[in-house]
Design a protein around this motif. Structure first.
Motif, PDB file in Angstrom:
ATOM      1  N   SER A 219      23.630 -11.236 -12.393  1.00 48.64           N
ATOM      2  CA  SER A 219      22.338 -10.543 -12.376  1.00 48.64           C
ATOM      3  C   SER A 219      22.255  -9.519 -13.503  1.00 48.64           C
ATOM      4  O   SER A 219      21.217  -9.395 -14.173  1.00 48.64           O
ATOM      5  CB  SER A 219      22.124  -9.858 -11.025  1.00 48.64           C
ATOM      6  N   LEU A 220      23.338  -8.791 -13.732  1.00 48.51           N
ATOM      7  CA  LEU A 220      23.370  -7.827 -14.836  1.00 48.51           C
ATOM      8  C   LEU A 220      23.295  -8.535 -16.187  1.00 48.51           C
ATOM      9  O   LEU A 220      22.761  -7.984 -17.156  1.00 48.51           O
ATOM     10  CB  LEU A 220      24.641  -6.981 -14.756  1.00 48.51           C
ATOM     11  N   LEU A 221      23.824  -9.761 -16.253  1.00 47.03           N
ATOM     12  CA  LEU A 221      23.739 -10.550 -17.484  1.00 47.03           C
ATOM     13  C   LEU A 221      22.280 -10.779 -17.873  1.00 47.03           C
ATOM     14  O   LEU A 221      21.911 -10.646 -19.042  1.00 47.03           O
ATOM     15  CB  LEU A 221      24.459 -11.890 -17.292  1.00 47.03           C
ATOM     16  N   PHE A 222      21.431 -11.102 -16.887  1.00 42.15           N
ATOM     17  CA  PHE A 222      20.010 -11.293 -17.163  1.00 42.15           C
ATOM     18  C   PHE A 222      19.380 -10.013 -17.716  1.00 42.15           C
ATOM     19  O   PHE A 222      18.553 -10.063 -18.630  1.00 42.15           O
ATOM     20  CB  PHE A 222      19.269 -11.709 -15.887  1.00 42.15           C
ATOM     21  N   LEU A 223      19.763  -8.871 -17.148  1.00 34.43           N
ATOM     22  CA  LEU A 223      19.226  -7.599 -17.624  1.00 34.43           C
ATOM     23  C   LEU A 223      19.620  -7.351 -19.073  1.00 34.43           C
ATOM     24  O   LEU A 223      18.770  -6.991 -19.906  1.00 34.43           O
ATOM     25  CB  LEU A 223      19.731  -6.458 -16.731  1.00 34.43           C
ATOM     26  N   LYS A 229      11.856 -12.493 -16.740  1.00 33.99           N
ATOM     27  CA  LYS A 229      10.719 -13.291 -16.295  1.00 33.99           C
ATOM     28  C   LYS A 229      10.552 -13.205 -14.785  1.00 33.99           C
ATOM     29  O   LYS A 229       9.451 -13.377 -14.268  1.00 33.99           O
ATOM     30  CB  LYS A 229      10.902 -14.738 -16.732  1.00 33.99           C
ATOM     31  N   LYS A 230      11.657 -12.984 -14.083  1.00 33.30           N
ATOM     32  CA  LYS A 230      11.620 -12.781 -12.637  1.00 33.30           C
ATOM     33  C   LYS A 230      12.400 -11.523 -12.291  1.00 33.30           C
ATOM     34  O   LYS A 230      13.213 -11.044 -13.075  1.00 33.30           O
ATOM     35  CB  LYS A 230      12.210 -13.989 -11.903  1.00 33.30           C
ATOM     36  N   ARG A 231      12.132 -10.989 -11.116  1.00 37.54           N
ATOM     37  CA  ARG A 231      12.804  -9.755 -10.684  1.00 37.54           C
ATOM     38  C   ARG A 231      14.304  -9.962 -10.524  1.00 37.54           C
ATOM     39  O   ARG A 231      14.755 -11.032 -10.124  1.00 37.54           O
ATOM     40  CB  ARG A 231      12.212  -9.264  -9.371  1.00 37.54           C
ATOM     41  N   ILE A 232      15.041  -8.920 -10.827  1.00 37.31           N
ATOM     42  CA  ILE A 232      16.497  -8.948 -10.697  1.00 37.31           C
ATOM     43  C   ILE A 232      16.879  -8.052  -9.527  1.00 37.31           C
ATOM     44  O   ILE A 232      16.537  -6.862  -9.497  1.00 37.31           O
ATOM     45  CB  ILE A 232      17.173  -8.451 -11.987  1.00 37.31           C
ATOM     46  N   SER A 233      17.571  -8.604  -8.537  1.00 34.86           N
ATOM     47  CA  SER A 233      17.973  -7.851  -7.350  1.00 34.86           C
ATOM     48  C   SER A 233      19.424  -7.397  -7.484  1.00 34.86           C
ATOM     49  O   SER A 233      20.300  -8.192  -7.827  1.00 34.86           O
ATOM     50  CB  SER A 233      17.817  -8.711  -6.092  1.00 34.86           C
ATOM     51  N   LEU A 234      19.657  -6.120  -7.203  1.00 30.63           N
ATOM     52  CA  LEU A 234      20.998  -5.545  -7.283  1.00 30.63           C
ATOM     53  C   LEU A 234      21.282  -4.701  -6.049  1.00 30.63           C
ATOM     54  O   LEU A 234      20.362  -4.133  -5.447  1.00 30.63           O
ATOM     55  CB  LEU A 234      21.138  -4.676  -8.538  1.00 30.63           C
ATOM     56  N   ALA A 259      11.674  -3.713 -17.238  1.00 26.06           N
ATOM     57  CA  ALA A 259      12.682  -2.995 -18.023  1.00 26.06           C
ATOM     58  C   ALA A 259      12.392  -3.164 -19.508  1.00 26.06           C
ATOM     59  O   ALA A 259      11.953  -4.234 -19.944  1.00 26.06           O
ATOM     60  CB  ALA A 259      14.092  -3.484 -17.695  1.00 26.06           C
ATOM     61  N   LYS A 260      12.655  -2.132 -20.257  1.00 23.51           N
ATOM     62  CA  LYS A 260      12.503  -2.177 -21.713  1.00 23.51           C
ATOM     63  C   LYS A 260      13.826  -1.755 -22.334  1.00 23.51           C
ATOM     64  O   LYS A 260      14.313  -0.654 -22.083  1.00 23.51           O
ATOM     65  CB  LYS A 260      11.375  -1.259 -22.169  1.00 23.51           C
ATOM     66  N   LEU A 261      14.421  -2.643 -23.122  1.00 25.85           N
ATOM     67  CA  LEU A 261      15.710  -2.371 -23.753  1.00 25.85           C
ATOM     68  C   LEU A 261      15.553  -2.281 -25.262  1.00 25.85           C
ATOM     69  O   LEU A 261      14.750  -3.012 -25.859  1.00 25.85           O
ATOM     70  CB  LEU A 261      16.722  -3.478 -23.424  1.00 25.85           C
ATOM     71  N   ASN A 262      16.306  -1.387 -25.866  1.00 28.78           N
ATOM     72  CA  ASN A 262      16.408  -1.309 -27.318  1.00 28.78           C
ATOM     73  C   ASN A 262      17.855  -1.606 -27.712  1.00 28.78           C
ATOM     74  O   ASN A 262      18.777  -1.377 -26.926  1.00 28.78           O
ATOM     75  CB  ASN A 262      15.992   0.067 -27.837  1.00 28.78           C
TER      76      ASN A 262
END
Length: 372
Positions: A219-223, A229-234, A259-262
């Protein structure tokens, strides 16, 4: 009048049109839905195929056939000699590869025929089997359905839940060829005669097995891939002393809705330094301890930030140890720092393994549910 004459002539012409070839009956076709491979103790290729059975006299909906060969193309002759009807590989849905095989060799050359033959479907899902491939292919499906369909649905449902990736044959080829990433594939095993998706398998750039990720790490890999594209549950276990709660009850669960990543990279001497600031919006889905959200919501946000930072950086260090890049950091380097990328692209895994990576999340709770 002219329109009526045209229609009449067209119908008349159709009366003289004949078929283009011999009729093909579905009962005589063996549609391969699942294709599996592994190496035996003599390092020979062992092929398994699961094909649908349409005969009204058959008691099972599919048939598993096996052959020991040197190449996949060669296996078609041996498999064809054991199957009633013609092999039809164009409906292939899943390709299973034994972890034992990946620990010894690069699987890509063995898959050459699947890319080269236009009859094959390159949208089939790639799956790594943790354990015996034979056990997977001969798992009892009497209460589940046809093997190929069950595997396909299992991969798709777990991908939607963001606990594993979904890598097609075409996508795997891209991951192998692109110097800015390394392959990540769905991992499966058998537990108590049930097929279970166990996480994600990571491969080296040479196509050999590197390591595996569990559900949370997947799940963290997707983040970190910025695949939202879909919600990530943690679910996080927070230090119990933060909110003076019992150790066993210090759990909080949430969905990352946005989420917005730089990605910022620079060289400090000979060492690469990467910074990943991220803004994360979450919906709280579970909290096992008592908390006054009006007064302590900021404290909870900060606690989640710290745990998210720790788990992301722990995952990155685990990946760095194996010199792989399933996060696609190399893609960012190539896009935004091409001058430096040209000098390190051929040795990107080693460069990334020595890099200092810092994740800086900023968490905002957008919803706490309908009741409090």
């Amino acid at each position: 009048m002219k329109e009526r004459c045209g229609i009449f002539l067209a119908l008349a012409a159709l009366l003289f049109v004949t078929g283009c070839g011999k009729a093909v009956y579905i009962e005589n076709q063996q549609f391969i839905l699942a294709h599996a491979m592994d190496l035996n103790d003599e390092k020979k290729l062992v092929i398994y195929v699961a094909s649908s059975v349409f005969s009204s006299e058959a008691t099972k909906r599919y048939k598993v056939t096996t052959a020991t060969v040197d190449t996949i193309r060669e296996s078609r002759k041996k498999l064809g000699s054991k199957i009633n009807g013609s092999l039809a590989p164009g409906k292939l849905q899943s390709i299973l590869i034994g972890k034992k095989m990946l620990q010894q060799t690069n699987v890509l050359p063995y898959l050459d025929v699947l890319f080269r033959d236009p009859k094959n479907d390159i949208n089939a899902n790639m799956i790594v089997v943790d354990g015996s491939v034979k056990e997977v292919m001969y798992t009892n499906m009497s209460d589940k359905g046809e093997l190929g369909g069950v595997i396909k649905q299992l991969v798709e449902s777990t991908y939607k839940s963001r606990i594993t990736v979904q890598t097609t044959l075409q996508k795997f080829h891209q991951q192998m060829m692109d110097s800015g990433m390394t392959p990540c594939i769905t991992e499966m095993k058998v537990e108590k005669n049930d097929l279970v998706i166990s996480g994600t398998a990571l491969l080296h750039k040479d196509g050999t097995y590197a390591t595996s990720l569990n559900y949370q790490e997947s799940s963290l890999l997707f983040l970190l891939q910025h695949n939202l594209k879909k919600r990530i549950s943690l679910t996080f276990h927070l230090p119990s002393e933060i909110f003076q709660t019992d150790e066993k009850m210090s759990y909080v669960s949430f969905d990352i809705k946005k989420a917005k990543l730089n990605f910022k990279a620079k060289f400090e001497g000979d060492r690469l330094a990467i910074e990943i600031p991220m803004k994360v919006q979450i919906d709280l889905t579970e909290r096992l301890f008592t908390l006054d959200m009006e007064k302590q919501s900021k404290a909870l946000e900060y606690a989640i930030e710290q745990e998210l930072k720790k788990e992301c950086e722990t995952l990155i260090k685990k990946v760095q140890k194996h010199q792989v890049d399933p996060f696609h950091f190399g893609i960012y380097m190539r896009a935004y720092n091409y001058k430096n990328w040209k000098g390190i692209q051929s040795n990107w895994g080693t460069t990334l393994s020595k890099a200092t990576v810092k994740v800086s999340p900023k968490v905002t709770i957008k919803s706490i549910g309908v009741s409090e």
